[in-house]
Each structure stands twice: as C-alpha cells, then as structure tokens.
Design a protein around this motif. Structure first.
Motif, mmCIF file in Angstrom:
data_model
loop_
_atom_site.group_PDB
_atom_site.id
_atom_site.type_symbol
_atom_site.label_atom_id
_atom_site.label_comp_id
_atom_site.label_asym_id
_atom_site.label_seq_id
_atom_site.Cartn_x
_atom_site.Cartn_y
_atom_site.Cartn_z
ATOM 1 N N VAL A 26 0.849 -1.190 0.000
ATOM 2 C CA VAL A 26 0.000 0.000 0.000
ATOM 3 C C VAL A 26 0.891 1.248 0.000
ATOM 4 C CG1 VAL A 26 -1.735 1.303 1.291
ATOM 5 C CG2 VAL A 26 -1.892 -1.195 1.124
ATOM 6 N N VAL A 27 0.553 2.181 -0.874
ATOM 7 C CA VAL A 27 1.301 3.429 -1.012
ATOM 8 C C VAL A 27 0.322 4.594 -0.896
ATOM 9 C CG1 VAL A 27 2.796 4.803 -2.519
ATOM 10 C CG2 VAL A 27 2.943 2.302 -2.579
ATOM 11 N N SER A 28 0.654 5.552 -0.021
ATOM 12 C CA SER A 28 -0.150 6.771 0.110
ATOM 13 C C SER A 28 0.615 7.930 -0.508
ATOM 14 C CB SER A 28 -0.425 7.090 1.578
ATOM 15 O OG SER A 28 -1.166 6.069 2.173
ATOM 16 N N LEU A 29 -0.114 8.811 -1.181
ATOM 17 C CA LEU A 29 0.466 10.005 -1.797
ATOM 18 C C LEU A 29 -0.088 11.236 -1.095
ATOM 19 C CD1 LEU A 29 2.054 11.352 -4.196
ATOM 20 C CD2 LEU A 29 -0.126 11.339 -5.416
ATOM 21 N N SER A 30 0.823 12.059 -0.572
ATOM 22 C CA SER A 30 0.441 13.314 0.080
ATOM 23 C C SER A 30 1.182 14.459 -0.593
ATOM 24 C CB SER A 30 0.810 13.287 1.567
ATOM 25 O OG SER A 30 0.178 12.227 2.221
ATOM 26 N N ALA A 31 0.617 15.665 -0.482
ATOM 27 C CA ALA A 31 1.236 16.835 -1.101
ATOM 28 C C ALA A 31 1.024 18.057 -0.228
ATOM 29 C CB ALA A 31 0.633 17.074 -2.487
ATOM 30 N N ARG A 32 1.874 19.053 -0.454
ATOM 31 C CA ARG A 32 1.690 20.347 0.191
ATOM 32 C C ARG A 32 2.243 21.429 -0.730
ATOM 33 N NH1 ARG A 32 5.943 19.827 5.232
ATOM 34 N NH2 ARG A 32 7.834 19.937 3.995
ATOM 35 N N GLY A 33 1.807 22.643 -0.491
ATOM 36 C CA GLY A 33 2.187 23.765 -1.339
ATOM 37 C C GLY A 33 3.262 24.637 -0.741
ATOM 38 N N GLY A 34 4.142 24.083 0.031
ATOM 39 C CA GLY A 34 5.237 24.832 0.650
ATOM 40 C C GLY A 34 5.664 24.149 1.931
ATOM 41 N N GLY A 35 6.864 24.499 2.401
ATOM 42 C CA GLY A 35 7.439 23.848 3.553
ATOM 43 C C GLY A 35 6.657 23.990 4.838
ATOM 44 N N GLU A 61 -2.503 21.800 -8.493
ATOM 45 C CA GLU A 61 -1.701 22.963 -8.866
ATOM 46 C C GLU A 61 -1.165 23.617 -7.599
ATOM 47 O OE1 GLU A 61 -2.490 27.054 -11.303
ATOM 48 O OE2 GLU A 61 -3.448 25.215 -12.040
ATOM 49 N N GLY A 62 0.067 24.063 -7.624
ATOM 50 C CA GLY A 62 0.685 24.706 -6.476
ATOM 51 C C GLY A 62 1.454 23.750 -5.573
ATOM 52 N N THR A 63 1.475 22.453 -5.912
ATOM 53 C CA THR A 63 2.228 21.481 -5.116
ATOM 54 C C THR A 63 3.719 21.741 -5.250
ATOM 55 O OG1 THR A 63 0.534 19.773 -5.328
ATOM 56 C CG2 THR A 63 2.766 19.024 -4.828
ATOM 57 N N THR A 64 4.405 21.811 -4.108
ATOM 58 C CA THR A 64 5.865 21.987 -4.124
ATOM 59 C C THR A 64 6.593 20.807 -3.480
ATOM 60 O OG1 THR A 64 5.820 23.191 -2.035
ATOM 61 C CG2 THR A 64 5.705 24.506 -4.066
ATOM 62 N N HIS A 65 5.902 20.083 -2.592
ATOM 63 C CA HIS A 65 6.489 18.941 -1.913
ATOM 64 C C HIS A 65 5.530 17.759 -1.970
ATOM 65 C CE1 HIS A 65 8.525 22.385 0.090
ATOM 66 N NE2 HIS A 65 9.566 21.608 -0.098
ATOM 67 N N VAL A 66 6.105 16.566 -2.121
ATOM 68 C CA VAL A 66 5.318 15.337 -2.204
ATOM 69 C C VAL A 66 5.897 14.334 -1.222
ATOM 70 C CG1 VAL A 66 4.718 13.395 -3.718
ATOM 71 C CG2 VAL A 66 4.697 15.724 -4.611
ATOM 72 N N ARG A 67 5.015 13.520 -0.645
ATOM 73 C CA ARG A 67 5.457 12.439 0.228
ATOM 74 C C ARG A 67 4.789 11.151 -0.218
ATOM 75 N NH1 ARG A 67 4.086 13.650 5.989
ATOM 76 N NH2 ARG A 67 2.108 12.691 5.480
ATOM 77 N N LEU A 68 5.594 10.126 -0.397
ATOM 78 C CA LEU A 68 5.110 8.780 -0.658
ATOM 79 C C LEU A 68 5.341 7.959 0.604
ATOM 80 C CD1 LEU A 68 6.620 8.176 -4.212
ATOM 81 C CD2 LEU A 68 4.191 8.416 -3.660
ATOM 82 N N ASP A 69 4.277 7.352 1.136
ATOM 83 C CA ASP A 69 4.366 6.499 2.313
ATOM 84 C C ASP A 69 4.110 5.057 1.871
ATOM 85 O OD1 ASP A 69 4.713 8.365 4.615
ATOM 86 O OD2 ASP A 69 2.846 9.203 3.808
ATOM 87 N N PHE A 70 5.117 4.224 2.050
ATOM 88 C CA PHE A 70 5.034 2.816 1.671
ATOM 89 C C PHE A 70 4.818 1.989 2.939
ATOM 90 C CE2 PHE A 70 7.790 4.997 -1.310
ATOM 91 C CZ PHE A 70 7.373 4.537 -2.544
#
Length: 136
Positions: A26-35, A61-70
């Motif tokens: 299982v992989v989760s995808l998260s995003a944010r638009g800045g630190g 749109e506006g995503t600057t950081h991505v996190r993949l959780d495995f």
C-alpha cells in the motif's frame, strides 16, 4: 500526467533481497504547497504484480512537496524471506530478524517537485534497508 502548472508522480518497488517486484504494498500520496503548509493526503494505491502503482492521483496545482508512504510491514510479514533470514543468521554480526520480517515497517519519502515535470521515484527494498532515486 504533468501539465505546465502541475507535476506528476509515479513509483515502483523492487524487493532486492529476492530480485523481484514487490506486489500488494500500500502506497499513500500526500502533497503540500510549501514547507510550512500542512500535508494533504491525495489518495492511496497498492503495487501491482509488476511492483508499480498505476493509479496514483494527480497532484494539485501549487504542489511543491510530495510524500510517498510505503506500508512495508504487511509485505514483509507475508513474504518472510526465510532464505534471506537464514543467510543473515549465519553471519556472526547480522541483525536478528524481527517477528514481522521488517526492520522498517514503513518508508516515507519526501521530495520537492517542479511544475511541468514528471517524477518517478523507485523504492529498492530489502528486509534491513532501502534506497530511492529519481528515475525516468
């Protein structure tokens, strides 16, 4: 698929201890638009028999950081790697295997993205370590 204003992400997992793709992780995808922005979970998927997640959602749109959780613990629990553990136990200073078979029960990879680019982030996984890189 990336556009001029968004980036796109894909991933796959190779279990390097057996030289095969890791299926059903299982992989989760998260995003944010800045630190300083909060993480927003965009969706979850699971790797197929080729170790690939083919249905991760698009990045907003506006995503600057991505996190993949495995979620690796369940994978290692069902794939005990008994041959790998037997070899490790034969080594004098090898770490003892865990009940779940996973030293890392989960792997979280965080990276920066640029609009208009595609980011393929493979995970090379084994019971006692992992590595990632930006693929193509």
């Amino acid at each position: 698929m990336s556009t001029e204003t968004t980036a796109s992400v894909s991933t796959h997992i190779l279990d390097t201890s057996v030289g095969r793709p890791a299926a059903s992780v299982v992989v989760s995808l998260s995003a944010r638009g800045g630190g300083r922005e909060p993480w927003v979970v965009l969706g979850r998927s699971a790797t197929d028999t080729d170790g690939r997640c083919k249905d991760l959602p698009a990045l907003p749109e506006g995503t600057t950081h991505v996190r993949l959780d495995f979620e690796t613990e369940a994978y290692f629990h069902t794939h005990s790697h008994s041959d790998t553990h037997s070899q490790a136990e034969a080594q004098q200073d090898a770490p003892a295997p865990r009940d779940s078979g996973a030293f890392f029960p989960e792997v979280a990879i965080t990276f920066a993205v640029t609009p208009g680019e595609h980011f393929h982030v493979p995970l090379l996984l084994n019971p006692f370590g992992y590595s990632v890189y930006r693929g193509s």
